[in-house]
Design a protein around this motif. Structure first.
Motif, PDB file in Angstrom:
ATOM      1  N   GLY A 122       0.824  -1.217   0.000  1.00 14.93           N
ATOM      2  CA  GLY A 122       0.000   0.000   0.000  1.00 14.93           C
ATOM      3  C   GLY A 122       0.853   1.259   0.000  1.00 14.93           C
ATOM      4  O   GLY A 122       0.596   2.205  -0.754  1.00 14.93           O
ATOM      5  N   ILE A 123       1.879   1.279   0.828  1.00 17.68           N
ATOM      6  CA  ILE A 123       2.770   2.445   0.873  1.00 17.68           C
ATOM      7  C   ILE A 123       3.521   2.590  -0.444  1.00 17.68           C
ATOM      8  O   ILE A 123       3.688   3.703  -0.961  1.00 17.68           O
ATOM      9  N   GLY A 124       3.948   1.473  -1.018  1.00 19.31           N
ATOM     10  CA  GLY A 124       4.605   1.523  -2.333  1.00 19.31           C
ATOM     11  C   GLY A 124       3.672   2.046  -3.409  1.00 19.31           C
ATOM     12  O   GLY A 124       4.095   2.782  -4.307  1.00 19.31           O
ATOM     13  N   GLY A 125       2.391   1.662  -3.346  1.00 22.30           N
ATOM     14  CA  GLY A 125       1.414   2.157  -4.317  1.00 22.30           C
ATOM     15  C   GLY A 125       1.176   3.646  -4.197  1.00 22.30           C
ATOM     16  O   GLY A 125       1.060   4.345  -5.204  1.00 22.30           O
ATOM     17  N   ILE A 126       1.119   4.143  -2.979  1.00 25.10           N
ATOM     18  CA  ILE A 126       0.960   5.599  -2.792  1.00 25.10           C
ATOM     19  C   ILE A 126       2.189   6.326  -3.323  1.00 25.10           C
ATOM     20  O   ILE A 126       2.069   7.349  -4.005  1.00 25.10           O
ATOM     21  N   SER A 127       3.366   5.799  -3.035  1.00 25.49           N
ATOM     22  CA  SER A 127       4.595   6.429  -3.537  1.00 25.49           C
ATOM     23  C   SER A 127       4.619   6.444  -5.055  1.00 25.49           C
ATOM     24  O   SER A 127       4.950   7.454  -5.680  1.00 25.49           O
ATOM     25  N   CYS A 128       4.266   5.316  -5.658  1.00 32.34           N
ATOM     26  CA  CYS A 128       4.236   5.228  -7.120  1.00 32.34           C
ATOM     27  C   CYS A 128       3.200   6.197  -7.703  1.00 32.34           C
ATOM     28  O   CYS A 128       3.460   6.864  -8.699  1.00 32.34           O
ATOM     29  N   GLY A 129       2.030   6.282  -7.058  1.00 36.64           N
ATOM     30  CA  GLY A 129       0.989   7.194  -7.533  1.00 36.64           C
ATOM     31  C   GLY A 129       1.415   8.644  -7.460  1.00 36.64           C
ATOM     32  O   GLY A 129       1.164   9.433  -8.379  1.00 36.64           O
ATOM     33  N   VAL A 130       2.084   9.018  -6.368  1.00 37.82           N
ATOM     34  CA  VAL A 130       2.544  10.406  -6.225  1.00 37.82           C
ATOM     35  C   VAL A 130       3.575  10.730  -7.306  1.00 37.82           C
ATOM     36  O   VAL A 130       3.518  11.805  -7.931  1.00 37.82           O
ATOM     37  N   VAL A 131       4.486   9.805  -7.569  1.00 44.98           N
ATOM     38  CA  VAL A 131       5.498  10.032  -8.612  1.00 44.98           C
ATOM     39  C   VAL A 131       4.825  10.165  -9.976  1.00 44.98           C
ATOM     40  O   VAL A 131       5.176  11.056 -10.776  1.00 44.98           O
ATOM     41  N   ILE A 132       3.850   9.308 -10.259  1.00 43.28           N
ATOM     42  CA  ILE A 132       3.150   9.381 -11.555  1.00 43.28           C
ATOM     43  C   ILE A 132       2.402  10.709 -11.683  1.00 43.28           C
ATOM     44  O   ILE A 132       2.444  11.348 -12.752  1.00 43.28           O
ATOM     45  N   TYR A 133       1.713  11.150 -10.606  1.00 45.39           N
ATOM     46  CA  TYR A 133       0.998  12.424 -10.673  1.00 45.39           C
ATOM     47  C   TYR A 133       1.950  13.601 -10.870  1.00 45.39           C
ATOM     48  O   TYR A 133       1.643  14.539 -11.623  1.00 45.39           O
TER      49      TYR A 133
END
Length: 152
Positions: A122-133
């Motif tokens: 979950g934390i990795g997904g949030i990090s990945c999402g923030v980088v993509i945004y």
């Protein structure tokens, strides 16, 4: 070489070794001559049962856990799957759904392990999402500047 020898013996800079004991043994030896190792802190002393090596981190040892079911992070990973990154969120949802099954089967260690991994995904997904945004915002900003300069 001589300096290293003095350092090892504690003879450098005016230090002297401790005087020998009266009976000719080591100055720090207890009566009888044997030096006992210190007990493990918080483990019951010499007669206690040591369930884990004292230098190992307390991982998923059942003795360290109270009978509390670990969190499954389903809501957290659903948010990650919907808003940030579908791949990371779906893996976290799968791992979170396995926690209840392992807990009911009595496999407490695996339930705690799955819970920790669900949180990591979950934390990795949030990090990945923030980088993509952030990449998308930079992309939009660059192309909006290019479009403004071309239209003039």
């Amino acid at each position: 070489m001589e300096r290293e020898r003095k350092t090892l013996l504690g003879l450098e800079e005016g230090r002297r070794p401790p005087p020998p004991a009266a009976d000719g043994g080591s100055p720090s030896a207890p009566p009888g001559g044997a030096i006992a190792p210190p007990p493990y802190p918080g483990r019951g002393g010499y007669g206690g049962v040591v369930s884990q090596h004292p230098f190992m981190p307390p991982s998923y040892n059942i003795a360290n856990q109270i009978d509390v079911k670990p969190p499954n992070y389903m809501v957290f990973n659903t948010f990650v799957a919907v808003c940030c990154c579908l791949l990371f969120g779906s893996v976290g949802l799968y791992l979170g759904s396995q926690i209840e099954k392992h807990w009911k089967q009595g496999n407490r260690e695996l339930a705690y392990y799955r819970s920790k991994n669900a949180k990591r995904w979950g934390i990795g997904g949030i990090s990945c999402g923030v980088v993509i945004y952030i990449i998308i915002l930079i992309y939009i900003a660059i192309f909006s500047v290019i479009i403004k300069t071309v239209t003039y």
